[in-house]
Design an enzyme around this catalytic site. Structure first.
Site, PDB file in Angstrom:
ATOM      1  N   HIS A 373      -2.185   6.389   1.961  1.00 26.72           N
ATOM      2  CA  HIS A 373      -2.247   4.929   1.820  1.00 26.72           C
ATOM      3  C   HIS A 373      -3.608   4.349   2.179  1.00 26.72           C
ATOM      4  CE1 HIS A 373       1.907   3.743   0.881  1.00 26.72           C
ATOM      5  NE2 HIS A 373       2.301   4.737   1.663  1.00 26.72           N
ATOM      6  N   LYS A 564      -2.163 -11.619   4.650  1.00 24.15           N
ATOM      7  CA  LYS A 564      -2.111 -10.164   4.774  1.00 24.15           C
ATOM      8  C   LYS A 564      -2.625  -9.794   6.156  1.00 24.15           C
ATOM      9  CE  LYS A 564      -4.643  -9.847   1.172  1.00 24.15           C
ATOM     10  NZ  LYS A 564      -5.209  -9.133   0.020  1.00 24.15           N
ATOM     11  N   ARG A 565      -2.556  -8.526   6.470  1.00 20.65           N
ATOM     12  CA  ARG A 565      -3.102  -8.065   7.742  1.00 20.65           C
ATOM     13  C   ARG A 565      -4.572  -8.474   7.855  1.00 20.65           C
ATOM     14  NH1 ARG A 565      -5.053  -2.739   8.719  1.00 20.65           N
ATOM     15  NH2 ARG A 565      -4.324  -2.201   6.634  1.00 20.65           N
ATOM     16  N   LYS A 570     -10.538  -6.367   4.304  1.00 21.09           N
ATOM     17  CA  LYS A 570      -9.814  -7.292   3.437  1.00 21.09           C
ATOM     18  C   LYS A 570     -10.606  -8.585   3.212  1.00 21.09           C
ATOM     19  CE  LYS A 570      -5.266  -5.394   4.613  1.00 21.09           C
ATOM     20  NZ  LYS A 570      -4.829  -4.932   3.293  1.00 21.09           N
ATOM     21  N   THR A 672       0.280  -4.908  -2.104  1.00 15.91           N
ATOM     22  CA  THR A 672       1.534  -5.322  -2.740  1.00 15.91           C
ATOM     23  C   THR A 672       1.676  -6.841  -2.708  1.00 15.91           C
ATOM     24  OG1 THR A 672       2.719  -4.972  -0.648  1.00 15.91           O
ATOM     25  CG2 THR A 672       2.782  -3.182  -2.271  1.00 15.91           C
ATOM     26  N   LYS A 676       3.354  -9.669  -5.448  1.00 19.55           N
ATOM     27  CA  LYS A 676       4.316 -10.724  -5.124  1.00 19.55           C
ATOM     28  C   LYS A 676       3.805 -12.080  -5.596  1.00 19.55           C
ATOM     29  CE  LYS A 676       5.392  -7.947  -1.132  1.00 19.55           C
ATOM     30  NZ  LYS A 676       4.990  -7.712   0.268  1.00 19.55           N
TER      31      LYS A 676
END
Length: 831
Positions: A373, A564-565, A570, A672, A676
């Protein structure tokens, strides 16, 4: 009468109030559970009592299908997927189970007739704190899809008593609070003490000769803990299949020492209980300390050891010989957290069943599949040898033996290439010696897969390139997906109703059915209703924001969302740079034509990750300045929603206009959240990273806002000698933004507060924000232009939903089932 006959007789009683789906039976069962389970009557019951009574009533319907499923699997000795994951971010169960039973509207009416509001009851459910981010949510989506597709499966993990943590903000800083999600119990689980197992930890090993003159190894542990399973049924959509999520709770072999207590050592009397239960107290203890690292390794071994013992119990119960273990179970390792399973299965087969090494290894390497991952080297787990030996002495010996035999094959395959031997070794010898868990998983598995096309390619080219050169046939690609039951049907009921009215409801089973929407993308009446639904969802989200943060936002502004985290790769801080730039433009030219936007952030930072926590502080600090500046009121708002969760996500995704997926290309495995957002009608601004690439391919580049370097360009730019400061100096807008942060505009004149972020950006910039900034800024202007064209934006939104079928977790699981697990559906007749 046999137990099976008795069960069948009870289940087939006319209008059985414990199994019937009729409204009247359900009302009677609800009142029975309120009285006999909660011990309350309507006049004194609380909303929590009503929620629990309703949940137990729904659970009865699940148990009927659950027992029927277990009976069918046992009778067929079905090949079973065992999904091992350190996280299962399930989200609330009640609403999802009502959707899957197909009785959501009927139950709303039933509880209304009892004077209750279903929405209020749904809000009572505490979200299980069993995961942190995408890894855990993916596992939850996957077990939903396994049941929906009628595939035999068991999900195995840890029943964390307090979960990750409950996030609050204090002066803009993340504060970690205890997540006491079990305060009122969990009506969806059943404790199974009869299937408890013992797990050894620490100690030492010794050799001995057994009665048959065989040289063997005995593990003498320093301590033993008990793993107690808690089972929850996972129902498939409109099918009888109800698979099991089995989570392990740690307990002491002796919870109270009477003799020690009588000596007056009251703390010592319960010491074993306290230390044993630490294993399942919280998800991801802070591993910045040696104690935290040790606890985390113990946690990983604990749930894997429990799960493998459970599989052997099932094997025995079904009369299947141990040499067929790999035929009965396809064990999937969800990242490296359960990779110790390779050594544990070898230990069980060699030490406990006295199986020859080669035979045991053949079974082991036909049992495990490994899903990678991450592309971040620091996220590939490594454990110092000294720590590993202290916690798992027998397993380290086994890993050494695996490595010795494996490296012999490597030397034969790559004659004279000592560098290749060092690169492939399960033991990192470059400094302090480490066990490389990704290497253990790769060597011990028959299949290795990435979770998006780009990610899988980069695994082959970089992260696991040496293993790919050795075993190219092991490698697969399975793009992640999310379940449409939770992320559309439950989360977005207004859009779901429109979809049902327009194209029927078959899409919930087969998300490719949404393609039928394409012909409505320019239908004026349909598009008008589409916009009304989005506006209603945004109004609902605005109310939630006001309740959670006290910030009033305008639903008519663009909702620009990044949830998100929190992590540097990111690049939440890239979005912050752009927000500051927009603010600077407005302050410099109050008449500037800037589209009103509300920027919404949410996510948790790991407790020991200082830079991520500082990023949260910077988001909130920028928000404090902008939100309180009367000159930009109504034009820009910045919101940080605390404690992002599945429940919060269910409100955010349907209300988003723009989805920010802006990681540096080559860093995000898949994502993911991007899926969504797209399937709820948000448009994406994103780099060509992870599953963004495939979303862009599916929805069309004209319906996706692309910016930034590709993974290949990132690599080339870095090799050429990337100097962030030169890029910043050459871009006046970016330079001005950095200086505003450096000079303390957003820190009340404190030039030290955000210095670590500024210094990282100017002198290091490992995630190349400066290099992508100009492209990102230009792309945001394209977003503005598109949003002003209402018809165009609506068409793009509709087409994003219509073309999101590939991103159903049903498709992902079908890929795993055919490519990797070789498993077939099993129809479940009700008893």
């Amino acid at each position: 009468m046999s137990p099976t006959e008795l069960s069948a007789d009870l289940a087939h009683t006319s209008e059985n109030d414990r199994t019937s789906l009729s409204k009247d039976s359900f009302k009677r069962a609800f009142l029975d559970n309120l009285f006999y389970t909660q011990g309350k009557f309507l006049q004194v019951a609380t909303q929590m009592d009503y929620y629990l009574a309703l949940s137990y009533t729904v659970r009865d319907r699940l148990l009927y299908r659950w027992v029927s499923t277990a009976s069918a699997y046992t009778e067929n000795a079905s090949r079973t997927v065992s999904y091992l994951s350190a996280e299962f971010l399930m989200g609330p169960s009640l609403g999802n189970n009502l959707i899957n039973l197909g009785i959501f509207d009927e139950i709303r009416q039933a509880v209304a007739e009892l004077g209750l509001d279903l929405d209020e009851l749904l809000e009572q459910e505490a979200e299980p704190g069993l995961g942190n981010g995408g890894l855990g949510r993916l596992a939850a989506c996957f077990i939903d899809s396994l049941a929906a597709l009628e595939l035999p499966a068991l999900g195995y993990g840890i029943r964390y008593e307090h979960g990750i943590f409950y996030q609050t903000l204090r002066d803009g800083w993340q504060v970690e609070n205890t997540d006491n999600w079990l305060r009122y119990g969990n009506p969806w689980e059943i404790r199974r003490p009869e299937w408890s197992v013992e797990v050894k930890i620490g100690g030492y090993t010794e050799t001995y000769t057994d009665a048959e003159d065989r040289l063997r190894v005995r593990w003498v542990p320093a301590k033993t803990v008990v793993g107690v399973p808690f089972d929850s049924p996972i129902l498939g959509y409109r099918v009888n299949t109800a698979n099991t999520l089995r989570l392990w709770s740690a307990e002491a072999t002796q919870s109270f020492d009477f003799e020690v207590f009588n000596r007056g050592d009251y703390m010592g009397a319960v010491n074993k209980k306290v230390t044993s239960e630490n294993l399942s107290k919280i998800l991801y203890p802070n591993d910045e300390t040696p104690q935290g690292k040790e606890l985390r390794l113990e946690q990983q071994y604990f749930f894997v050891a429990c799960s493998l013992q459970d599989m052997f119990r099932i094997l025995s119960g079904q009369g299947i010989s141990i040499d067929r273990f790999h035929e009965k179970f396809a064990v999937q390792l969800n990242d490296t957290h359960p990779a110790i399973g390779v050594a544990e299965l070898m230990r069980i087969l060699v030490d406990e069943y006295v199986m020859p090494w080669d035979e045991a290894w053949a079974i082991t390497t036909r049992t495990f599949g490994y899903t990678n991952h991450t592309l971040l080297p620091e996220a590939l787990e490594r454990w110092p040898l000294e720590l590993f030996r202290r916690v798992l002495p027998r397993h380290l010996d086994i890993i050494f033996e695996i490595n010795d035999r494996f490296l012999h094959d490597v030397r034969v395959a790559f004659l004279g290439d000592d560098a290749k031997v060092r690169a492939l070794s399960l033991i990192d010898e470059s400094g302090e010696r480490y066990v490389r868990m990704a290497h253990l998983a790769s060597v011990g598995s028959y299949a290795i897969n990435g979770v998006a096309t780009l990610h899988s390619d980069l695994l082959k080219q970089d992260v696991l390139a040496d293993f790919y050169a050795l075993w190219p046939n092991k490698f697969h690609s399975v793009t992640n997906g999310v379940t449409p039951r939770r992320w559309i049907a439950l989360s977005n009921p207004r859009m779901t109703e429109l979809l049902h009215d327009t194209i029927g409801d078959a899409w919930i089973r087969d998300l490719d059915g949404l393609r039928e929407l394409e012909r409505y993308a320019e239908d004026p009446a349909f598009c008008a209703r589409w916009r009304e639904i989005k506006r209603s969802n945004k109004t609902q989200l605005a109310e939630l924001i006001g309740k959670r943060t006290g910030i009033e936002v305008n639903p008519d502004s663009m909702f620009d969302v990044q949830v998100k985290r929190i992590h540097e790769y990111k690049r939440q801080h890239l979005a912050v740079l752009q927000i500051i730039a927009m603010y600077h433009r407005l302050k410099s030219n109050p008449g500037a034509d800037i589209l009103p936007r509300t920027f919404i952030f949410s996510g948790k930072a790991a407790p020991g990750y200082f830079m991520a926590k500082l990023m949260i502080k910077m988001i909130t600090a920028v928000g404090d300045v902008i939100n309180n500046d009367p000159e930009v009121r109504g034009r820009l708002k910045v919101v940080f929603m605390p404690n992002f969760s599945v429940t919060t996500g269910q409100r955010i995704y349907p209300g988003a206009d723009l989805s920010e997926q802006i990681s540096l290309a080559g860093k995000e495995a898949s994502g993911t959240g991007n899926m969504k957002f797209a399937m709820n009608g948000a448009l994406t601004i994103g780099t060509m990273d992870g599953a963004n690439i495939e979303i862009c391919e599916e929805v069309g580049s004209e319906n996706f806002f692309t910016f930034g370097m590709t993974a290949a360009e990132v690599d080339a730019r870095r090799r050429a000698g990337y100097v962030a400061r030169d890029v910043i100096d050459a871009n006046p807008e970016l330079y001005a933004v950095v200086e505003l942060i450096r000079n303390g505009l957003f820190s009340r004149g404190d030039t030290e507060l955000f210095k670590p972020i500024v210094d990282s950006l100017v002198w290091h910039d490992p995630y190349m924000l400066a290099a992508d900034y100009a492209s990102y800024s230009a792309c945001q202007l394209e977003v503005d232009e598109a949003y002003r064209d209402v018809a165009r934006w609506t068409r793009m939104s509709v087409l994003n939903v219509a073309r999101s079928g590939k991103f159903s977790s049903d498709r992902s699981i079908e890929d795993y089932a055919t490519k990797i697990w070789k498993i077939s559906p099993v129809s479940v007749p009700l008893l």
